[in-house]
Scaffold this active site. Structure first.
Site, PDB file in Angstrom:
ATOM      1  N   TYR A   1      69.444  82.605  15.347  1.00  0.00           N
ATOM      2  CA  TYR A   1      68.579  81.758  14.539  1.00  0.00           C
ATOM      3  C   TYR A   1      67.302  82.477  14.150  1.00  0.00           C
ATOM      4  CZ  TYR A   1      65.386  80.833  18.471  1.00  0.00           C
ATOM      5  OH  TYR A   1      64.457  80.960  19.480  1.00  0.00           O
TER       6      TYR A   1
ATOM      7  N   ARG B   1      65.314  90.688  10.724  1.00  0.00           N
ATOM      8  CA  ARG B   1      65.640  90.413  12.123  1.00  0.00           C
ATOM      9  C   ARG B   1      66.908  89.574  12.227  1.00  0.00           C
ATOM     10  NH1 ARG B   1      61.235  87.632  15.913  1.00  0.00           N
ATOM     11  NH2 ARG B   1      61.776  85.853  14.599  1.00  0.00           N
TER      12      ARG B   1
ATOM     13  N   ARG C   1      88.974  76.736  21.435  1.00  0.00           N
ATOM     14  CA  ARG C   1      88.096  77.315  22.456  1.00  0.00           C
ATOM     15  C   ARG C   1      88.760  78.484  23.167  1.00  0.00           C
ATOM     16  NH1 ARG C   1      86.807  77.443  27.735  1.00  0.00           N
ATOM     17  NH2 ARG C   1      84.589  77.612  28.237  1.00  0.00           N
TER      18      ARG C   1
ATOM     19  N   LYS D   1      67.952  87.244  18.775  1.00  0.00           N
ATOM     20  CA  LYS D   1      67.396  85.885  18.670  1.00  0.00           C
ATOM     21  C   LYS D   1      68.554  84.897  18.741  1.00  0.00           C
ATOM     22  CE  LYS D   1      63.591  83.443  16.431  1.00  0.00           C
ATOM     23  NZ  LYS D   1      62.889  83.091  17.661  1.00  0.00           N
TER      24      LYS D   1
ATOM     25  N   GLU E   1      57.742  88.620  28.427  1.00  0.00           N
ATOM     26  CA  GLU E   1      57.196  87.782  27.351  1.00  0.00           C
ATOM     27  C   GLU E   1      57.083  86.343  27.828  1.00  0.00           C
ATOM     28  OE1 GLU E   1      59.896  87.664  23.978  1.00  0.00           O
ATOM     29  OE2 GLU E   1      61.638  87.571  25.279  1.00  0.00           O
TER      30      GLU E   1
ATOM     31  N   LEU F   1      62.073  89.720  22.822  1.00  0.00           N
ATOM     32  CA  LEU F   1      62.316  89.539  21.394  1.00  0.00           C
ATOM     33  C   LEU F   1      61.138  90.172  20.656  1.00  0.00           C
ATOM     34  CD1 LEU F   1      64.148  88.124  19.239  1.00  0.00           C
ATOM     35  CD2 LEU F   1      62.285  86.471  19.078  1.00  0.00           C
TER      36      LEU F   1
HETATM   37  N1  PDD Z   1      60.254  81.716  19.103  1.00  0.00           N
HETATM   38  N2  PDD Z   1      59.804  85.773  22.124  1.00  0.00           N
HETATM   39  C1  PDD Z   1      60.616  84.708  22.180  1.00  0.00           C
HETATM   40  C2  PDD Z   1      61.516  84.552  23.352  1.00  0.00           C
HETATM   41  C3  PDD Z   1      60.606  83.757  21.133  1.00  0.00           C
HETATM   42  O1  PDD Z   1      61.442  82.710  21.177  1.00  0.00           O
HETATM   43  C4  PDD Z   1      59.703  83.931  20.054  1.00  0.00           C
HETATM   44  C5  PDD Z   1      59.629  82.958  18.900  1.00  0.00           C
HETATM   45  C6  PDD Z   1      58.872  85.068  20.044  1.00  0.00           C
HETATM   46  C7  PDD Z   1      57.900  85.340  18.919  1.00  0.00           C
HETATM   47  O2  PDD Z   1      58.563  85.721  17.735  1.00  0.00           O
HETATM   48  P1  PDD Z   1      57.943  85.402  16.299  1.00  0.00           P
HETATM   49  O3  PDD Z   1      56.593  86.010  16.257  1.00  0.00           O
HETATM   50  O4  PDD Z   1      58.892  86.056  15.364  1.00  0.00           O
HETATM   51  O5  PDD Z   1      57.925  83.894  16.159  1.00  0.00           O
HETATM   52  C8  PDD Z   1      58.949  85.964  21.097  1.00  0.00           C
HETATM   53  C9  PDD Z   1      60.396  80.771  18.017  1.00  0.00           C
HETATM   54  C10 PDD Z   1      59.107  80.392  17.373  1.00  0.00           C
HETATM   55  C11 PDD Z   1      61.207  79.573  18.501  1.00  0.00           C
HETATM   56  O6  PDD Z   1      62.149  79.801  19.247  1.00  0.00           O
HETATM   57  O7  PDD Z   1      60.915  78.437  18.122  1.00  0.00           O
END
Ligand code: PDD
Length: 287
Positions: free
Chosen positions: A39, A58, A106, A153, A185, A209
């Site tokens: 996503y 990405r 499945r 992601k 993170e 990420l």
């Molecule tokens: N999440 N690390 C993780 C695990 C994340 O899920 C996200 C963003 C980031 C930051 O990435 P970016 O700057 O591209 O938003 C880092 C999104 C916002 C979400 O899952 O809703």
């Protein structure tokens, strides 16, 4: 009625725009059965997507990493995002895009001849409030218990969901996670450390990420003459930080003013945060 959603906004599903209440997927969708999909979350300011090209790159990397053919080229994705933006009356929005491997009997192994499921929606974006920007947020430390492909992601977010709830259960807004004693993170954000005027970020590897804001903050640091080091950061360095920050599409950049109940630095948002925040606001105003 779906909890937390007002009205019946249009969403995109496999080529059609449909009211959310009518948008249905099969229970055999591999996104539902296995979390087999990826996503993106793209912030939109004054109806203009921010860093769209980077988000689409990405998305392409995430799809390639799990061997789902990219169902659209960049121009088609941009068109789809624009159409989603047009369905909403909100000026600031965040667009959610999801691609799963599709619907099949499945079986863990990849099915043959399967068509990816493509879903998109947009929601009004309540930007971080003045209180959050000026007072910062609280965070708590925890071990990073997720898998070893955090660079993808993926919609398989159980580890992240449990991590966020760990924070909520302790009255905090985010976690700061450590793997083998080094910073990784947050549950849904990248984490930044400031020590002696230098901005520190963990390595871009499979343990985090790489946020689109990670790249943006890196660029801002270079443009604004903020010393920047990308390197492993020990938990003891995080505990002794002058400033901590988090960044994400929905939180932008926010100062973390307390970690595990102890103040970070002097317990107030710091000067490096202030400079990055100014840069962020300028970039949005220039869109
Ligand atoms: N999440 N690390 C993780 C695990 C994340 O899920 C996200 C963003 C980031 C930051 O990435 P970016 O700057 O591209 O938003 C880092 C999104 C916002 C979400 O899952 O809703």
């Amino acid at each position: 009625m779906i909890a937390g959603i007002t009205g019946d906004p249009l969403v995109y599903l496999n080529g059609d725009f449909t009211p959310l209440s009518q948008a249905k997927i099969s229970v055999l969708d591999r996104g539902f059965i296995f979390g087999d999909g990826v996503y993106e979350v793209v912030p939109v300011y004054a109806r203009k997507p921010f860093r769209m090209a980077q988000h689409l790159e990405r998305l392409a990397r995430s799809l390639a990493a799990i061997r789902i053919p990219n169902p659209h080229g960049a121009a088609e994705w941009q068109d789809l995002v624009q159409q989603l933006i047009d369905t909403s009356g909100a000026d600031d929005q965040f667009v959610y895009l999801q691609v799963t491997r599709g619907v099949a009997k499945r079986d863990h192994a990849f099915p043959e001849h399967v068509v990816p499921t493509v879903f998109g929606m947009t929601s009004p974006f309540a930007r971080p409030s003045a209180v959050q920007r000026e007072n910062g947020v609280q965070a708590v430390s925890m071990p990073d218990e997720r898998w070893l492909h955090c660079e993808i992601k993926s919609v398989s977010l159980l580890g992240n969901v449990l991590a966020r709830q760990f924070a909520v259960d302790r009255g905090a807004q985010e976690v700061v996670m450590f793997r083998d004693g080094f910073l990784s993170e947050g549950s849904s954000s990248n984490i930044w450390v400031v020590k002696d005027g230098r901005l520190l970020a963990p390595l871009k590897n499979h343990l985090i990420l790489e946020g689109i804001r990670y790249g943006f903050i890196e660029e801002m640091a270079a443009a604004r003459g903020i010393a920047f080091d990308m390197r492993p950061i020990a938990q003891s360095e995080v505990a002794a930080a002058d400033e901590l920050m988090l960044s994400s599409a929905t939180k932008e950049i926010l100062p973390i003013v307390s970690l595990d109940g102890r103040p970070v630095g002097n317990g107030r948002p710091g000067p490096v945060y202030a400079r990055l925040r100014q840069g962020y606001d300028e970039a949005i105003a220039a869109l």
